[in-house]
Design a protein around this motif. Structure first.
Motif, mmCIF file in Angstrom:
data_model
loop_
_atom_site.group_PDB
_atom_site.id
_atom_site.type_symbol
_atom_site.label_atom_id
_atom_site.label_comp_id
_atom_site.label_asym_id
_atom_site.label_seq_id
_atom_site.Cartn_x
_atom_site.Cartn_y
_atom_site.Cartn_z
ATOM 1 N N SER A 179 0.802 -1.236 0.000
ATOM 2 C CA SER A 179 0.000 0.000 0.000
ATOM 3 C C SER A 179 0.828 1.277 0.000
ATOM 4 N N THR A 180 1.894 1.298 -0.786
ATOM 5 C CA THR A 180 2.681 2.532 -0.929
ATOM 6 C C THR A 180 2.316 3.307 -2.198
ATOM 7 N N ILE A 181 1.542 2.704 -3.090
ATOM 8 C CA ILE A 181 1.325 3.275 -4.412
ATOM 9 C C ILE A 181 0.624 4.630 -4.369
ATOM 10 N N THR A 182 -0.198 4.886 -3.341
ATOM 11 C CA THR A 182 -0.930 6.152 -3.280
ATOM 12 C C THR A 182 -0.172 7.245 -2.544
ATOM 13 N N ASP A 183 1.035 6.944 -2.074
ATOM 14 C CA ASP A 183 1.807 7.934 -1.307
ATOM 15 C C ASP A 183 2.601 8.835 -2.253
ATOM 16 N N PRO A 184 2.271 10.129 -2.322
ATOM 17 C CA PRO A 184 3.012 11.033 -3.215
ATOM 18 C C PRO A 184 4.465 11.224 -2.791
ATOM 19 N N ALA A 235 14.615 10.387 -4.552
ATOM 20 C CA ALA A 235 14.169 10.761 -3.204
ATOM 21 C C ALA A 235 14.669 12.150 -2.841
ATOM 22 N N ARG A 236 15.931 12.449 -3.176
ATOM 23 C CA ARG A 236 16.476 13.779 -2.873
ATOM 24 C C ARG A 236 15.762 14.861 -3.672
ATOM 25 N N THR A 237 15.489 14.597 -4.946
ATOM 26 C CA THR A 237 14.799 15.568 -5.797
ATOM 27 C C THR A 237 13.412 15.863 -5.268
ATOM 28 N N MET A 238 12.687 14.820 -4.868
ATOM 29 C CA MET A 238 11.325 15.000 -4.355
ATOM 30 C C MET A 238 11.339 15.727 -3.014
ATOM 31 N N ALA A 239 12.309 15.432 -2.177
ATOM 32 C CA ALA A 239 12.410 16.114 -0.878
ATOM 33 C C ALA A 239 12.712 17.593 -1.074
ATOM 34 N N ASP A 240 13.587 17.918 -2.028
ATOM 35 C CA ASP A 240 13.951 19.316 -2.299
ATOM 36 C C ASP A 240 12.754 20.104 -2.846
ATOM 37 N N ALA A 241 11.859 19.405 -3.554
ATOM 38 C CA ALA A 241 10.714 20.071 -4.185
ATOM 39 C C ALA A 241 9.595 20.347 -3.195
ATOM 40 N N GLN A 242 9.629 19.709 -2.029
ATOM 41 C CA GLN A 242 8.562 19.905 -1.029
ATOM 42 C C GLN A 242 8.675 21.250 -0.321
#
Length: 305
Positions: free
Chosen positions: A106-111, A298-305
């Motif tokens: 159940s990770t598929i819905t986690d943005p 993961a780093r790219t997504m964290a930076d975009a938050q």
């Protein structure tokens, strides 16, 4: 800023050879060109860089101060180019085969989960890879990484198993929920009153998160135990139980009114998601390539938050 082109790289290689050989004359045999051609190439390079690189004459060949600095930079550049060519060649030849990846359910819905983006980027790079994805509990994933059936796995791992390496990836937010017909659904009083009511309610918990969930609620024992999120949601949706769910997973039922999110922001827990690999094992290239892509996403997504 100087923009390097292919011709500049060739001229820098000539310059590096001249310095290595100790002069224009000595470099003729290595470069297999006439000394006049070498002189023209050096003049062209000095014009491109805007500095005088060397002195030559009766006193012999020597680098200027700027030439010394350019030569040091040239060696770093050529070394980096060589490393790139080697890595690219290895990737072209060896990134193939089967990658066995494990994921918690159940990770598929986690943005916040970088697996979808990672898979897209990894496949689009043209790797000849067959992906095998196994969904399992944390204990199952740890066991299969440890015995080599999985190259790596992503999930929440509350305990530490000897022989495995754990690397942080991202965090998943959990809220506390009940069904629309559950007695807690209409409670909007102070938190202390809600906790007292929860203590007398049936609470469902995942086995590997049971201790954390119950302690946060002040509940001594779970009324039901499950091993995955879907089973947990099924019992909560029944209206007979209350419990924690990943907020991204529960959102559609909250929007439809089938679930009630109790005390949002206060009854909230964070689950640290990690990557596990087998410690001390020589990782195959396919594993290293996917892992590098995963960490970068993961780093790219964290930076975009």
């Amino acid at each position: 800023m100087i923009q390097l082109h292919d011709v500049d790289l060739k001229l820098l290689k000539v310059f590096n050879t001249i310095v290595k050989c100790g002069g224009f004359s000595a470099a003729q045999a290595t470069l297999n060109v006439a000394q006049s051609t070498i002189s023209e190439q050096m003049a062209h390079l000095e014009t491109r860089l805007g500095v005088k690189l060397c002195e030559r004459g009766r006193s012999g060949f020597r680098l200027t101060e700027q030439g010394e600095a350019i030569h040091a930079a040239t060696q770093r550049l050529l070394s980096a180019v060589e490393d790139f060519c080697v890595d690219a060649d290895v990737l072209k030849r060896e990134v193939s085969g089967t990658l066995n990846l494990g994921v918690i359910d159940s990770t598929i819905t986690d943005p916040a989960c970088p697996l979808k983006q990672t898979t897209q980027r990894f496949v689009m790079r043209g790797h000849e890879v067959h992906l095998h994805v196994h969904i399992g509990t944390p204990a199952e994933l740890e066991e299969q990484v440890l015995d080599g059936r999985l190259h790596l796995a992503v999930g929440h791992f509350p305990f530490r198993v000897p022989g495995l390496s754990y690397s942080p990836l991202y965090q998943e937010s959990h809220g506390f929920y009940c069904g629309r017909h559950h007695p807690l659904a209409g409670g909007h009083g102070p938190k202390v009153n809600l906790l007292e009511r929860i203590a007398t309610s049936r609470v469902v918990a995942r086995g590997y998160l049971q201790q954390r969930d119950l302690q946060s609620l002040g509940v001594g024992k779970a009324a039901a135990t499950v091993d995955n999120v879907e089973a947990q949601a099924m019992l909560i949706l029944s209206g007979a139980y209350a419990g924690f769910l990943p907020e991204h997973f529960a959102r559609p039922w909250v929007e439809s009114g089938d679930l009630v999110h109790l005390e949002p922001g206060r009854l909230r827990l964070l689950s640290a998601f990690e990557i596990i690999t087998r410690r001390g094992a020589a990782a195959p290239l396919i594993q290293r390539a996917f892992l590098d892509e995963l960490m970068q996403c993961a780093r790219t997504m964290a930076d975009a938050q």
